[in-house]
Design a protein around this motif. Structure first.
Motif, PDB file in Angstrom:
ATOM      1  N   LEU A 152     -20.828  39.309 -45.023  1.00 29.92           N
ATOM      2  CA  LEU A 152     -20.913  38.378 -45.888  1.00 29.92           C
ATOM      3  C   LEU A 152     -22.023  38.496 -46.366  1.00 29.92           C
ATOM      4  O   LEU A 152     -22.121  38.339 -47.956  1.00 29.92           O
ATOM      5  N   HIS A 153     -23.355  38.781 -45.751  1.00 35.50           N
ATOM      6  CA  HIS A 153     -24.441  39.026 -46.558  1.00 35.50           C
ATOM      7  C   HIS A 153     -24.374  40.134 -47.595  1.00 35.50           C
ATOM      8  O   HIS A 153     -25.011  40.105 -48.764  1.00 35.50           O
ATOM      9  N   GLY A 154     -23.661  41.234 -47.155  1.00 39.74           N
ATOM     10  CA  GLY A 154     -23.495  42.264 -48.125  1.00 39.74           C
ATOM     11  C   GLY A 154     -22.790  41.875 -49.295  1.00 39.74           C
ATOM     12  O   GLY A 154     -23.193  42.326 -50.638  1.00 39.74           O
ATOM     13  N   LEU A 155     -21.650  41.042 -49.398  1.00 38.48           N
ATOM     14  CA  LEU A 155     -21.054  40.472 -50.325  1.00 38.48           C
ATOM     15  C   LEU A 155     -21.821  39.486 -51.188  1.00 38.48           C
ATOM     16  O   LEU A 155     -21.804  39.676 -52.445  1.00 38.48           O
ATOM     17  N   ILE A 156     -22.663  38.847 -50.701  1.00 40.84           N
ATOM     18  CA  ILE A 156     -23.613  37.841 -51.298  1.00 40.84           C
ATOM     19  C   ILE A 156     -24.659  38.736 -52.058  1.00 40.84           C
ATOM     20  O   ILE A 156     -24.827  38.613 -53.129  1.00 40.84           O
ATOM     21  N   GLU A 157     -24.996  40.058 -51.615  1.00 35.55           N
ATOM     22  CA  GLU A 157     -25.909  40.994 -52.317  1.00 35.55           C
ATOM     23  C   GLU A 157     -25.284  41.332 -53.375  1.00 35.55           C
ATOM     24  O   GLU A 157     -25.829  41.237 -54.502  1.00 35.55           O
ATOM     25  N   LEU A 159     -22.847  40.074 -55.278  1.00 32.68           N
ATOM     26  CA  LEU A 159     -22.631  38.874 -56.210  1.00 32.68           C
ATOM     27  C   LEU A 159     -23.893  38.540 -56.942  1.00 32.68           C
ATOM     28  O   LEU A 159     -23.899  38.274 -58.037  1.00 32.68           O
ATOM     29  N   LEU A 160     -25.269  38.589 -56.050  1.00 27.31           N
ATOM     30  CA  LEU A 160     -26.265  38.149 -56.725  1.00 27.31           C
ATOM     31  C   LEU A 160     -26.548  39.394 -57.954  1.00 27.31           C
ATOM     32  O   LEU A 160     -27.457  39.043 -58.865  1.00 27.31           O
ATOM     33  N   ALA A 161     -26.418  40.371 -57.557  1.00 25.08           N
ATOM     34  CA  ALA A 161     -26.643  41.881 -58.305  1.00 25.08           C
ATOM     35  C   ALA A 161     -25.844  41.853 -59.751  1.00 25.08           C
ATOM     36  O   ALA A 161     -26.418  42.256 -60.812  1.00 25.08           O
ATOM     37  N   GLU A 162     -24.622  40.767 -59.822  1.00 28.30           N
ATOM     38  CA  GLU A 162     -23.972  40.902 -61.015  1.00 28.30           C
ATOM     39  C   GLU A 162     -24.588  40.138 -61.994  1.00 28.30           C
ATOM     40  O   GLU A 162     -25.156  39.135 -61.810  1.00 28.30           O
ATOM     41  N   ALA A 163     -24.369  40.326 -63.394  1.00 26.85           N
ATOM     42  CA  ALA A 163     -24.988  39.703 -64.365  1.00 26.85           C
ATOM     43  C   ALA A 163     -23.993  38.498 -64.646  1.00 26.85           C
ATOM     44  O   ALA A 163     -23.106  38.153 -64.174  1.00 26.85           O
TER      45      ALA A 163
END
Length: 163
Positions: A152-157, A159-163
């Motif tokens: 989950l943390h990897g996926l959040i990372e 998504l946060l990096a997306e524009a």
């Protein structure tokens, strides 16, 4: 000629598969009431990565995972990430309030006393059920049961990096 046709067919299939992978369901538009009586809306989530956690104080797995939900919120909150914990309609509001107070839950806690929010998210009945929503308001992942928090943390990372 046959090889070209096969290649073109394969490329078309890959293109459709990629397009299908990109098509995500929009999170429903919902209004809800927080523990303090304040009204809130999913419109407030625009531009944020959101974790929407459906839970109940009577759910052993929910209670077990809640410290990890808190840790996830604490880890990402300063980067455009937010969390709302939605208490199920059958959970007595006094129990929810006591739990949130004694555990010092740092994120919004909603009381879904009519079940409207759970129904809008596809008639959520099992707890915990958690949705991860990207900055565009699209549901990226639905977890039934306790998520793998490292994944989950990897996926959040991402998504946060997306524009």
């Amino acid at each position: 000629m046959l090889n070209r046709r096969l290649a073109a067919t394969a490329l078309a299939a890959l293109g459709l598969a990629a397009l299908a992978g990109c098509a995500r369901e929009q999170a429903p538009a919902v209004d809800y009431v927080l523990l303090d009586g304040q009204k809130a809306s999913s419109r407030d989530w625009n531009g944020k990565v959101m974790l929407v956690n459906f839970w109940a104080t009577s759910c052993a797995t929910c209670v077990k995972e809640m410290p990890q939900v808190v840790a996830t919120y604490d880890k990402f909150k300063g980067r455009g990430f937010d969390t709302v914990a939605v208490a199920m309609s059958y959970d007595p509001p006094a129990f929810v309030a006591k739990y949130a107070e004694t555990r010092k839950l740092p994120f919004a806690v909603a009381i879904d006393n009519t079940g409207t929010v759970a129904n809008a998210f596809g008639q959520v009945q099992m707890t915990p059920t958690t949705f991860l929503i990207n900055k565009r308001g699209e549901i990226v992942k639905r977890f039934v049961g306790e998520p793998d928090f490292a994944a989950l943390h990897g996926l959040i990372e991402q998504l946060l990096a997306e524009a």
